[in-house]
Design an enzyme around this catalytic site. Structure first.
Site, PDB file in Angstrom:
ATOM      1  CG  ASP A 141      -1.947  -1.148   1.164  1.00 22.85           C
ATOM      2  OD1 ASP A 141      -2.190  -1.697   0.074  1.00 22.85           O
ATOM      3  OD2 ASP A 141      -2.445  -1.532   2.239  1.00 22.85           O
ATOM      4  CE  LYS A 165       2.573  -2.532  -4.293  1.00 15.95           C
ATOM      5  NZ  LYS A 165       2.222  -2.116  -2.919  1.00 15.95           N
ATOM      6  N   GLY A 193      -0.495   3.961  -8.332  1.00 11.56           N
ATOM      7  CA  GLY A 193      -0.415   5.333  -8.817  1.00 11.56           C
ATOM      8  C   GLY A 193       0.863   5.579  -9.613  1.00 11.56           C
ATOM      9  N   GLY A 201      -4.365  -4.597  -3.718  1.00 11.20           N
ATOM     10  CA  GLY A 201      -5.397  -3.600  -3.996  1.00 11.20           C
ATOM     11  C   GLY A 201      -4.655  -2.357  -4.429  1.00 11.20           C
ATOM     12  CG  HIS A 202      -1.908  -2.370  -6.963  1.00 12.24           C
ATOM     13  ND1 HIS A 202      -0.985  -2.912  -7.811  1.00 12.24           N
ATOM     14  CD2 HIS A 202      -1.620  -2.877  -5.736  1.00 12.24           C
ATOM     15  CE1 HIS A 202      -0.177  -3.714  -7.124  1.00 12.24           C
ATOM     16  NE2 HIS A 202      -0.555  -3.711  -5.869  1.00 12.24           N
ATOM     17  CD  GLN A 231       0.949  -8.949  -2.477  1.00 14.54           C
ATOM     18  OE1 GLN A 231       1.558  -9.575  -3.309  1.00 14.54           O
ATOM     19  NE2 GLN A 231      -0.322  -8.639  -2.650  1.00 14.54           N
ATOM     20  CB  THR A 283     -10.378  -0.861   0.417  1.00 17.35           C
ATOM     21  OG1 THR A 283      -9.380  -1.861   0.468  1.00 17.35           O
ATOM     22  CG2 THR A 283      -9.796   0.413  -0.125  1.00 17.35           C
ATOM     23  CG  HIS A 295       0.966   8.368   1.132  1.00 10.65           C
ATOM     24  ND1 HIS A 295       1.486   7.380   0.341  1.00 10.65           N
ATOM     25  CD2 HIS A 295      -0.364   8.149   1.192  1.00 10.65           C
ATOM     26  CE1 HIS A 295       0.519   6.588  -0.066  1.00 10.65           C
ATOM     27  NE2 HIS A 295      -0.618   7.030   0.426  1.00 10.65           N
TER      28      HIS A 295
END
Ligand code: GDP
Ligand code: IMO
Ligand code: MG
Length: 459
Positions: free
Chosen positions: A12, A15, A17, A39-40, A232, A326, A358
């Site tokens: 998370d 990646k 993006g 979950g990308h 991952q 999510t 971030h």
């Protein structure tokens, strides 16, 4: 050339993006490990795309390949393709014949084993997608591969061997009656045969299966560019991560060669970009020396929600960064950046560049800390130890950086690196220096336009 995108921490990191950011120049985007545990997210033009199996290049209309190192649940693959089609995309996905299939019984077994482990506080906190059990069967030479779905005789033979074993495991080892499970058909050869033969037919009809090695090598020979989309992160790599709190594949850069069949020399000639979240988030159990506060159920030994200063800070970062599961809405564990972890990651992967995401989330804090080294049994160490027990005993020694203000990040992304607040640049330059890799991109928001691009690896 190739560009390999690798998560440098615990997953998370953003990646998806970065794949989207640089994806314009790629012709093919290939996943090399993992499955629908990923979950990308790609945010573009007011739309948010969540991808778990379809490579993130789909948002830009690129061909996607799921390499032999992936584990594929055809139910979720086809569902995801339909969902993306409803959003106006037209995903062109090719699946390696050598990739292994996640069967319904793998998911059930993932859940059972986590339940059993939880009785002695040993659960990993898996995504429940059947990832571990599928890789176990791959290593045990009893798996079903995508290529097997295309040949009904082979499929039946494989199922007739493996399904009775799984049934016996549930009934005789775990002492659970299969007929009382929510999905008893997961252990029924005929039901599985019918459903998965149809998936095979569909994969064949839609011309979706490939020899990934030949496909990618030919693409390169034709002058096409390939991007590898790691899922991952390094610290949950089965070999180089925090075993046993890991996933069951190799997200690290070496996985790109093994997991696709494109030769390692070609991959090494390209770029390997480490995706770094400017702080840490962790889903699931295992140590985390720079953790702020804790999450009951995931943080080892943390049984009751506290309300100290660190909890407040953790809540702030969690809210600003949207660090909630999510699907479950469960709070993720958060912490300061951990340099011993990142030094390990940089060594294992050989990053040629970094994308630090971030940075906007930390804006507005008076100070930002970084775990610069650890103290382990009275000694200062600069990289992660190999065992979980030792890592658990590490105490982080922090460095403190002055905070940076909240600014108009989109304008910053427009203007470029020098427009990033000075204190944030100091922080970024410290990270680059410690890891001996230049900053290629700085994420200042979730959207494609909310990224400061310093270097495009394809140019
Ligand atoms: P992945 O699994 O590595 O692709 O990352 P995820 O998509 O699971 O999680 C990253 C989350 O942070 C997503 O919601 C992204 O849209 C978002 N994101 C990515 N980069 C940034 C950034 O620089 N700033 C902020 N605020 N959010 C970001
Ligand atoms: P992306 O690609 C964050 C974690 C799980 C669990 C451990 C093992 O979105 O970064 P598994 O289901 O793989 O057997 O779970 O790994 N995990 C992830 N954490 N991001 C991910 O993927 C993850 N995929 C697995 O939470 O701790
Ligand atoms: Mg993710």
């Amino acid at each position: 050339m190739t560009v390999t995108i690798v998560g440098s921490q615990l997953g998370d990191e953003g990646k998806g993006g970065v794949v989207d950011l640089y994806g314009d120049a790629a012709d093919v985007v290939a996943r090399y490990q993992g499955g629908d545990n990923a979950g990308h997210t790609v945010v573009h033009d007011g739309e948010t795309y969540k991808l778990s199996l379809v490579p993130s290049g789909a948002v830009r209309g690129k061909v996607g390949v799921l390499g032999n190192g992936c584990v594929i649940n055809p139910r979720t693959l086809f569902d995801e393709i339909s969902t993306l089609q409803e959003k106006g995309l037209n995903p062109d996905v090719r699946v390696a014949e050598r990739a292994h299939v996640i069967m319904p019984f793998h998911r059930v077994l993932d859940g059972i084993e986590e339940d059993v482990k939880s009785e002695s506080d040993q659960e990993v906190g898996t995504t429940g997608r059947g990832i571990g059990p599928t890789y176990e069967d791959k290593a045990g030479r009893r798996g079903v591969r995508i290529g097997d779905l295309l040949d009904p005789d082979v499929l039946r033979e494989r199922l007739e061997y493996v399904v009775p074993q799984k049934r016996a495991l549930v009934e005789e080892v775990y002492d659970i009656a299969v007929e009382e499970l929510d999905d008893p058909d997961a252990f029924d050869v005929d039901a599985l045969f019918e459903e998965f033969r149809e998936f095979g037919q569909r994969l064949a009809d839609e011309d979706m299966t490939v020899n990934a090695s030949a496909f990618l090598t030919d693409a390169m020979a034709d002058g096409e560019t390939v991007m590898f989309e790691g899922a991952q992160g390094t610290i949950i790599d089965i070999d180089h991560g925090n075993y046993p709190y890991v996933t069951s594949s190799n997200p690290t850069a070496g996985g790109a060669a093994v997991g696709t069949g494109l030769d390692p020399g070609t991959i090494a000639d390209g770029e390997i970009i480490g995706i770094v979240k400017a702080y840490l988030s962790r889903v699931g159990s295992g140590p985390l020396p720079t953790e702020l506060g804790g999450v009951v159920g995931d943080t080892p030994g943390y049984d009751e929600q506290g309300d100290g200063e660190n909890e407040e800070l953790a809540t702030y970062i969690r809210e600003e960064g949207g660090e909630y599961g999510t699907v479950t809405g469960r709070p993720r564990r958060v912490g300061w950046l951990d340099m011993p972890m990142l030094r390990h990651s940089a060594r294992v992967n050989g990053f040629t560049g970094l994308a630090v995401n971030h940075v906007d989330v930390l804006a507005g804090l008076d100070e930002v800390k970084v775990g610069h080294s650890y103290e382990l049994d009275g000694e200062e160490i600069f990289t992660m130890p190999a065992t979980t027990e030792e890592w658990q005993r590490c105490e982080a020694t922090f460095r403190t950086f002055d905070g940076w203000p909240e600014v108009d990040w989109e304008a910053v992304a427009d203007e470029g690196y020098e427009a990033i607040p000075e204190n944030a640049r100091t922080y970024l330059e410290y990270v680059a220096e410690e890891l001996d890799a230049p900053i290629y991109a700085v994420g200042v928001g979730p959207g494609r336009e909310e990224t400061v691009v310093v270097e495009n690896p394809y140019e």
